[in-house]
Design a protein around this motif. Structure first.
Motif, PDB file in Angstrom:
ATOM      1  N   ASN A 267     -33.394 -34.752  -3.443  1.00 23.84           N
ATOM      2  CA  ASN A 267     -32.316 -34.166  -3.328  1.00 23.84           C
ATOM      3  C   ASN A 267     -32.833 -33.261  -2.029  1.00 23.84           C
ATOM      4  OD1 ASN A 267     -29.819 -33.215  -3.380  1.00 23.84           O
ATOM      5  ND2 ASN A 267     -30.291 -31.415  -4.558  1.00 23.84           N
ATOM      6  N   GLY A 268     -33.682 -33.744  -0.966  1.00 20.16           N
ATOM      7  CA  GLY A 268     -33.843 -33.051   0.244  1.00 20.16           C
ATOM      8  C   GLY A 268     -32.799 -33.217   1.165  1.00 20.16           C
ATOM      9  N   VAL A 269     -32.936 -32.325   2.197  1.00 20.32           N
ATOM     10  CA  VAL A 269     -32.052 -32.458   3.335  1.00 20.32           C
ATOM     11  C   VAL A 269     -32.643 -32.322   4.528  1.00 20.32           C
ATOM     12  CG1 VAL A 269     -29.789 -31.261   4.626  1.00 20.32           C
ATOM     13  CG2 VAL A 269     -30.265 -31.164   2.115  1.00 20.32           C
ATOM     14  N   LEU A 270     -32.749 -33.266   5.456  1.00 19.93           N
ATOM     15  CA  LEU A 270     -33.387 -33.411   6.646  1.00 19.93           C
ATOM     16  C   LEU A 270     -32.498 -32.792   7.846  1.00 19.93           C
ATOM     17  CD1 LEU A 270     -36.144 -34.712   7.735  1.00 19.93           C
ATOM     18  CD2 LEU A 270     -35.001 -36.480   8.311  1.00 19.93           C
ATOM     19  N   THR A 271     -32.967 -31.888   8.556  1.00 21.99           N
ATOM     20  CA  THR A 271     -32.109 -31.241   9.494  1.00 21.99           C
ATOM     21  C   THR A 271     -32.911 -31.663  11.052  1.00 21.99           C
ATOM     22  OG1 THR A 271     -31.406 -29.408   8.281  1.00 21.99           O
ATOM     23  CG2 THR A 271     -31.335 -29.210  10.378  1.00 21.99           C
ATOM     24  N   LEU A 272     -32.221 -32.243  11.865  1.00 23.99           N
ATOM     25  CA  LEU A 272     -32.767 -32.639  13.180  1.00 23.99           C
ATOM     26  C   LEU A 272     -31.997 -31.886  14.386  1.00 23.99           C
ATOM     27  CD1 LEU A 272     -32.647 -35.478  11.280  1.00 23.99           C
ATOM     28  CD2 LEU A 272     -33.944 -36.207  13.160  1.00 23.99           C
ATOM     29  N   SER A 273     -32.695 -31.585  15.249  1.00 26.01           N
ATOM     30  CA  SER A 273     -32.331 -30.921  16.501  1.00 26.01           C
ATOM     31  C   SER A 273     -32.535 -32.136  17.543  1.00 26.01           C
ATOM     32  CB  SER A 273     -32.948 -29.326  16.887  1.00 26.01           C
ATOM     33  OG  SER A 273     -32.418 -28.571  15.777  1.00 26.01           O
ATOM     34  N   ILE A 274     -31.707 -32.136  18.366  1.00 32.68           N
ATOM     35  CA  ILE A 274     -31.815 -33.233  19.509  1.00 32.68           C
ATOM     36  C   ILE A 274     -30.847 -32.863  20.787  1.00 32.68           C
ATOM     37  CG2 ILE A 274     -29.653 -34.845  18.612  1.00 32.68           C
ATOM     38  CD1 ILE A 274     -31.297 -37.332  19.219  1.00 32.68           C
ATOM     39  N   GLN A 275     -31.569 -33.290  21.902  1.00 36.35           N
ATOM     40  CA  GLN A 275     -30.786 -32.731  22.982  1.00 36.35           C
ATOM     41  C   GLN A 275     -29.735 -33.525  23.300  1.00 36.35           C
ATOM     42  OE1 GLN A 275     -34.110 -33.482  25.659  1.00 36.35           O
ATOM     43  NE2 GLN A 275     -34.774 -31.355  25.639  1.00 36.35           N
ATOM     44  N   ASP A 276     -28.644 -32.818  23.988  1.00 42.52           N
ATOM     45  CA  ASP A 276     -27.242 -33.201  24.057  1.00 42.52           C
ATOM     46  C   ASP A 276     -27.120 -34.552  25.124  1.00 42.52           C
ATOM     47  OD1 ASP A 276     -27.321 -31.978  26.282  1.00 42.52           O
ATOM     48  OD2 ASP A 276     -25.709 -30.499  25.908  1.00 42.52           O
ATOM     49  N   ALA A 277     -28.098 -35.167  25.688  1.00 39.09           N
ATOM     50  CA  ALA A 277     -27.682 -36.194  26.488  1.00 39.09           C
ATOM     51  C   ALA A 277     -26.943 -37.435  25.510  1.00 39.09           C
ATOM     52  CB  ALA A 277     -28.824 -37.105  27.072  1.00 39.09           C
ATOM     53  N   VAL A 278     -27.521 -37.340  24.102  1.00 41.57           N
ATOM     54  CA  VAL A 278     -26.712 -38.495  23.104  1.00 41.57           C
ATOM     55  C   VAL A 278     -25.911 -37.419  22.091  1.00 41.57           C
ATOM     56  CG1 VAL A 278     -28.382 -40.206  23.649  1.00 41.57           C
ATOM     57  CG2 VAL A 278     -28.899 -38.634  21.795  1.00 41.57           C
ATOM     58  N   VAL A 279     -25.075 -38.059  21.565  1.00 43.51           N
ATOM     59  CA  VAL A 279     -24.217 -37.009  20.331  1.00 43.51           C
ATOM     60  C   VAL A 279     -24.636 -37.954  19.088  1.00 43.51           C
ATOM     61  CG1 VAL A 279     -22.463 -38.306  21.103  1.00 43.51           C
ATOM     62  CG2 VAL A 279     -22.311 -36.364  19.514  1.00 43.51           C
ATOM     63  N   PRO A 280     -24.911 -37.269  17.952  1.00 41.75           N
ATOM     64  CA  PRO A 280     -25.360 -38.087  16.869  1.00 41.75           C
ATOM     65  C   PRO A 280     -23.703 -38.438  16.060  1.00 41.75           C
ATOM     66  CG  PRO A 280     -25.565 -35.587  16.366  1.00 41.75           C
ATOM     67  CD  PRO A 280     -25.399 -35.919  18.051  1.00 41.75           C
ATOM     68  N   LEU A 281     -23.810 -39.620  15.777  1.00 43.63           N
ATOM     69  CA  LEU A 281     -22.327 -40.089  14.926  1.00 43.63           C
ATOM     70  C   LEU A 281     -22.295 -39.906  13.377  1.00 43.63           C
ATOM     71  CD1 LEU A 281     -21.463 -43.253  17.064  1.00 43.63           C
ATOM     72  CD2 LEU A 281     -20.841 -41.063  17.565  1.00 43.63           C
TER      73      LEU A 281
ATOM     74  N   ASP B  57     -20.859 -36.588  10.371  1.00 37.77           N
ATOM     75  CA  ASP B  57     -19.972 -35.882   9.979  1.00 37.77           C
ATOM     76  C   ASP B  57     -20.077 -34.627  10.442  1.00 37.77           C
ATOM     77  OD1 ASP B  57     -18.750 -38.020   8.799  1.00 37.77           O
ATOM     78  OD2 ASP B  57     -19.409 -37.707   6.646  1.00 37.77           O
ATOM     79  N   ASP B  58     -21.146 -33.804  10.201  1.00 34.45           N
ATOM     80  CA  ASP B  58     -21.377 -32.611  10.211  1.00 34.45           C
ATOM     81  C   ASP B  58     -22.465 -32.215  11.472  1.00 34.45           C
ATOM     82  OD1 ASP B  58     -19.559 -31.501   8.443  1.00 34.45           O
ATOM     83  OD2 ASP B  58     -20.995 -31.782   6.971  1.00 34.45           O
ATOM     84  N   THR B  59     -21.979 -31.657  12.551  1.00 32.72           N
ATOM     85  CA  THR B  59     -22.855 -31.359  13.664  1.00 32.72           C
ATOM     86  C   THR B  59     -22.401 -30.032  14.385  1.00 32.72           C
ATOM     87  OG1 THR B  59     -21.346 -32.527  15.417  1.00 32.72           O
ATOM     88  CG2 THR B  59     -23.233 -33.921  14.435  1.00 32.72           C
ATOM     89  N   SER B  60     -23.379 -29.569  14.837  1.00 32.33           N
ATOM     90  CA  SER B  60     -23.178 -28.240  15.720  1.00 32.33           C
ATOM     91  C   SER B  60     -23.866 -28.287  17.019  1.00 32.33           C
ATOM     92  CB  SER B  60     -23.676 -27.129  14.913  1.00 32.33           C
ATOM     93  OG  SER B  60     -25.048 -27.044  14.868  1.00 32.33           O
ATOM     94  N   HIS B  61     -23.344 -27.826  18.104  1.00 32.65           N
ATOM     95  CA  HIS B  61     -23.708 -27.903  19.366  1.00 32.65           C
ATOM     96  C   HIS B  61     -23.760 -26.222  20.065  1.00 32.65           C
ATOM     97  CE1 HIS B  61     -22.922 -29.550  23.664  1.00 32.65           C
ATOM     98  NE2 HIS B  61     -24.212 -29.488  23.398  1.00 32.65           N
ATOM     99  N   PHE B  62     -24.901 -26.274  20.363  1.00 34.47           N
ATOM    100  CA  PHE B  62     -25.358 -25.022  21.052  1.00 34.47           C
ATOM    101  C   PHE B  62     -26.312 -25.166  21.995  1.00 34.47           C
ATOM    102  CE2 PHE B  62     -27.459 -20.677  21.205  1.00 34.47           C
ATOM    103  CZ  PHE B  62     -26.403 -19.978  21.373  1.00 34.47           C
ATOM    104  N   SER B  63     -26.271 -24.297  23.168  1.00 36.22           N
ATOM    105  CA  SER B  63     -27.202 -24.595  24.250  1.00 36.22           C
ATOM    106  C   SER B  63     -27.973 -25.901  24.560  1.00 36.22           C
ATOM    107  CB  SER B  63     -28.234 -23.412  23.770  1.00 36.22           C
ATOM    108  OG  SER B  63     -29.194 -23.197  24.764  1.00 36.22           O
ATOM    109  N   GLY B  64     -27.161 -26.857  24.653  1.00 38.53           N
ATOM    110  CA  GLY B  64     -27.645 -28.038  24.916  1.00 38.53           C
ATOM    111  C   GLY B  64     -28.268 -28.917  23.756  1.00 38.53           C
ATOM    112  N   ILE B  65     -28.188 -28.350  22.762  1.00 43.96           N
ATOM    113  CA  ILE B  65     -28.843 -28.794  21.481  1.00 43.96           C
ATOM    114  C   ILE B  65     -27.739 -29.464  20.284  1.00 43.96           C
ATOM    115  CG2 ILE B  65     -30.595 -28.773  19.448  1.00 43.96           C
ATOM    116  CD1 ILE B  65     -31.764 -28.819  22.247  1.00 43.96           C
TER     117      ILE B  65
END
Length: 387
Positions: A92-106, A108-116
């Motif tokens: 029941n773990g949750v993996l959270t990733l932060s990725i630079q915004d040249a790409v967008v993850p497809l 359901d839930d994403t947040s975009h702030f300061s290029g991330i």
């Protein structure tokens, strides 16, 4: 791979263990079997949970992958991350990733702030299991995208609390988004000033290995150019004619310094250069690229040596995809002076820059021996060709 651990909620867990143990002892002393069984079950569950969360994730290993995923703008591809778990399973773990915004993850839930972009994916791994997580991505804009942060949150099964783990090592996996490919509608004519292999209707040079016919002899013709068989057949002297040729090599020079009060000047220049590169590939024209962005090495600016074909095209796209308006830049005049001093000028030179009138001293001098094209299409919607 090292993880930083932050344990939350263990204080309340230990308090629950203490309280249940005290009540268990009182129930045993007063021979209350049912309450004793209940408190024993609670105490046992607390012990199991405590042992589990003290060991969960300690042997988790992120398997580094140095592969580079390539995208076109609007194109889709998968980012694959691999993990190897140790003896203790993760539930029941949750993996959270932060990725630079040249790409967008497809997802359901994403947040975009300061290029991330921040997003979450579920994570579970059995004992000594190797798992692979595939995350669909879409090319959003030109640039290089790296994973800047990976955290794993494993919540407590009973009560509140969790174990939060953050990867302490850099992630080498990268996503490279190529520039927008725009078709080149103009024609890039070769320079007639230097010998080469490209056939040209008007040129000062000829390829003696490509005869194309004969003509009548004139007094200025050389003796070794007389075609004796044709002369005997025509009953008058005939001179060999050869294919007029010229050099077709282009040097593209991009001014990365942005024009004032223009938000997309840099991107327009890059897209214009990509259109030239695509034209060079289509017409099999060798080309080199110079960009006034500072680098570390023998050449202090970005330089792609002359080449042709699909390999050169791939190198050019990757180099341009890595450019950023935040990179340190060199004054354009210094770059032009360095190119001139080092003899890097090709028969055809294309300058992609704003304010072209500032560089007339260079372009007018070069145009005496080279074909010089000054491209400032985004300023006056025109391209100026000198000679």
């Amino acid at each position: 791979m090292k993880w930083l651990r932050l344990e939350e909620g263990f204080k309340s867990l230990h308090q629950t263990m203490t309280v249940s143990l005290v009540f268990l002892l009182f129930s045993i002393i007063y021979l209350q079997i049912i309450p004793a069984a209940l408190f024993a079950a609670v105490f046992f569950m607390c012990i199991v949970q405590n042992v589990y969360y003290l060991n969960v994730g300690k042997d988790l290993v992120f398997i580094p992958n140095k592969n580079q995923t390539r995208f076109l703008i609007g194109g889709e591809n998968d980012l694959v991350l691999e993990f190897e778990n140790g003896k203790t399973p993760i539930w029941n773990g949750v993996l959270t990733l932060s990725i630079q915004d040249a790409v967008v993850p497809l997802v359901d839930d994403t947040s975009h702030f300061s290029g991330i972009f921040d997003f979450e994916v579920p994570f579970s791994a059995g004992s000594r299991e190797v798992i692979s997580i595939s995350i669909p991505l879409k090319g959003r804009k030109r640039g290089l995208s790296r994973i800047t942060r990976i955290t794993l949150d494993v919540p407590h099964i009973f009560g509140e609390g969790s174990v939060l783990m953050e990867l302490n090592d850099p992630v080498m996996t990268q996503s490279l988004v190529y520039p927008q490919i725009v078709s080149f509608d103009d024609q890039l004519n070769p320079a007639p000033f230097k010998p080469g292999e490209l056939g040209q209707r008007q040129s000062l040079f000829h390829d003696v290995f490509q005869p194309i016919g004969t003509r009548d002899y004139v007094y200025s013709d050389r003796f070794d150019q007389i075609h004796w068989k044709a002369s005997a057949r025509m009953q008058k002297l005939q001179t060999k004619e050869f294919m007029p040729v010229t050099a077709q090599s282009v040097l593209f020079i991009l001014n990365a310094i942005e024009k004032q009060r223009s938000d997309d000047d840099f991107e327009q220049k890059v897209e214009r250069l990509v259109s030239y590169v695509g034209y060079a590939l289509k017409n099999d024209i060798p080309f080199a690229i110079v960009v006034n962005i500072r680098t570390f090495g023998t050449t202090p600016y970005m330089y792609l040596a002359t080449g042709s074909g699909k390999v050169q095209y791939q190198k050019a796209l990757e180099m341009l995809a890595r450019l950023s308006e935040r990179n340190a830049k060199i004054p354009f005049e210094k770059i032009l002076q360095s190119i001139q001093t080092q003899g890097l000028l090709s028969p055809t030179v294309v300058l992609i820059t704003h304010e072209p009138e500032r560089y007339v001293n260079f372009t007018s001098k070069w145009s005496t021996h080279n074909r010089v094209v000054v491209d400032s299409f985004y300023e006056r919607s025109e391209t100026v060709a000198l000679r």
